[in-house]
Design a protein around this motif. Structure first.
Motif, PDB file in Angstrom:
ATOM      1  N   THR A 123       0.842  -1.207   0.000  1.00 16.59           N
ATOM      2  CA  THR A 123       0.000   0.000   0.000  1.00 16.59           C
ATOM      3  C   THR A 123       0.876   1.255   0.000  1.00 16.59           C
ATOM      4  OG1 THR A 123      -1.659  -1.258   1.151  1.00 16.59           O
ATOM      5  CG2 THR A 123      -1.962   1.102   1.154  1.00 16.59           C
ATOM      6  N   ASP A 151      -9.055  -0.445  -0.702  1.00 13.19           N
ATOM      7  CA  ASP A 151      -8.504   0.816  -1.207  1.00 13.19           C
ATOM      8  C   ASP A 151      -9.471   1.580  -2.122  1.00 13.19           C
ATOM      9  OD1 ASP A 151      -6.185   0.146   0.172  1.00 13.19           O
ATOM     10  OD2 ASP A 151      -5.326  -0.914  -1.543  1.00 13.19           O
ATOM     11  N   THR A 170      -3.707  -6.067   5.946  1.00 10.09           N
ATOM     12  CA  THR A 170      -5.088  -6.598   5.880  1.00 10.09           C
ATOM     13  C   THR A 170      -5.214  -7.661   4.786  1.00 10.09           C
ATOM     14  OG1 THR A 170      -5.586  -4.675   4.513  1.00 10.09           O
ATOM     15  CG2 THR A 170      -6.389  -4.618   6.787  1.00 10.09           C
TER      16      THR A 170
END
Ligand SMILES: Nc1ncnc2c1ncn2[C@@H]1O[C@H](COP(=O)(O)OP(=O)(O)OP(=O)(O)O)[C@@H](O)[C@H]1O
Ligand SMILES: Cc1ncc(CO)c(N)n1
Ligand SMILES: [Mg+2]
Length: 498
Positions: free
Chosen positions: A121, A189, A222
């Motif tokens: 990320t 996201d 996650t």
């Protein structure tokens, strides 16, 4: 499964082997997999493909292990231990993918879960675009499930823009065409979304799996956690969709527990995998199936008392007549006895309103009303595996039940009833409206009996799974024959619906 001796008995332990990269910050990768499996009661062996120098700021370095040494680790584990499910994370080279595929051809496992890790990320590259062709042509066709996030789904699809849930639905279908049995496109996201919606496609049906978006900086890992907890639930023997739903709830609960943790100075911190409240079990939970709602028996101590029956005898008779799920409105003494009766017959049992009684008796879940404890709180107390039903009369309530993590909704009163005073009747039209708006399966309730059950099922909406009844069973002289009669009527109604 791994076997251990326990008082002379062999004990099977579900086993996931993860093939992934190490994260020195321990929020993602191998470390996330170990913690998630431990929290869910599953053994996890670890084949390390790369070692990363990583923290809450980003990835400072990547050291890829030699392919033949990765092969050696896989052989050590697979040739000796009984692995149920393989989960893959960071596979940083074409050779690494080939080594993996070779190993699982030599030592077949029950399922392969592929998390196609490419970019963290933070934006750092973990596997470059050179792996895309082998992912598409060789890895995905072997996968039982592939779990791309938005960026990874876009890479797999040659740069397709994915910005909405509708885009995720199309992406799931297109990725399915590459050969995996199931696809989960993760929406963590998704820009500007209030909910955390993932899209699951099994080749036939598309499901939108929703949950509350936890407001926290601690979301590092996650994706890895979700994939390894799906693998863990599969290793316990759950079907794919149930495993995905439970894993998603586990991630949501863990994010919630760790939302205020302060670890590191960077923008994305790790979360709390080993939830303070340990409610997860290593035995397979009674996974909820919408068809459990078909003939839903709700007990009533007053009625059973009137006919001189104990609650446990009433429950036994209802199951004998074909009840597919039981809800107890009678408490702790009765609960423990009825839980053991239902479990011995493979019928799930829920407790009305009382989360404490459900926990104390190890029932399969609870059914709550709009004025009881909020569903999100019930979920955090009961953990990801228990069944939660909630009574809903309106479209808004049905939507909230879905977002807050319920498994099904009960909708009614369909007809006027004496069992519940001051209960508004919504009629067949009201029921139909709620069913059409609900993303969850529905059981109809309120004044339903032998004379009108057919008309309820005739409203003909696919997510109306069955009827919940009190008087129709427990105000009858013979519970098992009343249940049998109702079962027959429901069966006929469903046949004419097809
Ligand atoms: N803030 C949040 N609240 C609730 N659920 C979330 C949140 N962020 C992500 N999720 C869920 O976590 C799971 C992983 O999704 P995500 O899209 O973040 O994967 P990822 O980008 O691969 O993760 P990683 O950070 O490990 O790279 C999904 O089920 C997603 O819906
Ligand atoms: C080692 C590793 N695997 C996967 C991810 C994706 O979150 C990460 N950041 N690090
Ligand atoms: Mg993410």
């Amino acid at each position: 499964m791994v076997s251990t001796e326990n008082n002379g008995h062999k004990m099977k332990i579900p086993h996931v082997m993860t093939v992934a990269g190490s994260d020195s910050g321990a929020g993602a990768g191998i470390q996330a997999d170990l913690k998630a499996c431990a929290a869910l009661g599953v053994y996890c062996s670890t084949v390390i493909t790369a070692v990363t120098a990583q923290n809450t700021v980003g990835v400072q370095g990547v050291n890829i292990l030699p392919e033949d040494f990765v092969a050696e680790q896989m052989k050590s584990v697979l040739s000796d231990m009984e692995v149920d499910v393989v989960k893959t994370g960071m596979l940083p080279s074409v050779g690494m993918v080939k080594v993996l595929l070779h190993s699982i051809k030599e030592y077949p496992v029950q399922a392969l879960v592929v998390d196609p890790v490419m970019v963290a990320t933070s934006g750092d590259v973990l596997a470059g675009s050179s792996v895309l062709p082998v992912f598409r042509q060789e890895l995905l066709p072997m996968a039982d499930l592939v779990t791309p996030n938005l960026k990874e789904a876009s890479y797999l699809l040659g740069g397709m823009h994915l910005e909405t849930v509708a885009d995720m639905r199309s992406a799931a279908k297109l990725i399915h065409d590459m050969g995996p049995r199931n696809v989960l496109v993760k929406g963590g996201d998704l820009p500007a979304s209030m909910d955390a919606v993932d899209v699951f496609f099994d080749g036939v049906n598309l499901y939108e799996l929703g949950s509350t978006r936890i407001n926290t900086r601690n979301t590092h890992g996650t994706g890895c956690t979700l994939a390894s907890s799906i693998a863990a639930e599969l290793a316990k023997g759950l079907p794919m969709l149930s495993a995905v739903k439970i894993a998603k709830r586990y991630v949501e609960t863990a994010l919630n527990y760790g939302k205020d943790m302060a670890i590191g100075r960077g923008p994305q911190g790790p979360f709390d995998h080993l939830l303070k409240l340990k409610v997860c079990r290593s035995v397979a939970p009674r996974a909820f199936c919408p068809s459990d709602l078909f003939l839903y028996a709700v007990t009533d101590s007053g009625m059973n008392g009137k006919w001189g029956r104990s609650i446990s005898d009433a429950v036994k008779a209802a199951i004998e007549g074909g009840a597919t799920i039981v809800q107890l409105r009678d408490f702790i003494e009765a609960a423990k006895e009825c839980v053991s009766i239902c479990h011995s017959k493979g019928v799930p049992i829920l407790i009305n309103d009382r989360v404490d009684v459900a926990l104390a008796s190890d029932a399969d879940g609870v059914h709550v009303g709009q004025s009881d404890m909020p569903v999100s709180l019930v979920r955090s107390l009961l953990g990801p595996e228990k069944i939660i039903g909630v009574s809903c009369k309106t479209l808004q309530q049905a939507h909230e039940a879905w977002i807050n993590g319920a498994d099904y909704i009960g909708s009614g009163g369909v007809f006027p009833t004496n069992t519940k005073a001051n209960n508004k009747t919504i009629g067949l039209d009201g029921l139909k409206e709620v069913c059409l708006a609900s993303k969850l399966p529905v059981v109809a309730i309120g004044g339903i009996g032998l004379s009108n059950a057919h008309s309820v099922m005739e409203i003909n909406v696919p997510n109306l799974e069955g009827v919940a009844v009190v008087s129709a069973l427990f105000n009858a002289e013979c519970v098992s024959s009343a249940t049998k009669q109702l079962h027959e009527i429901l069966k006929q109604a469903v046949q004419t619906r097809k």
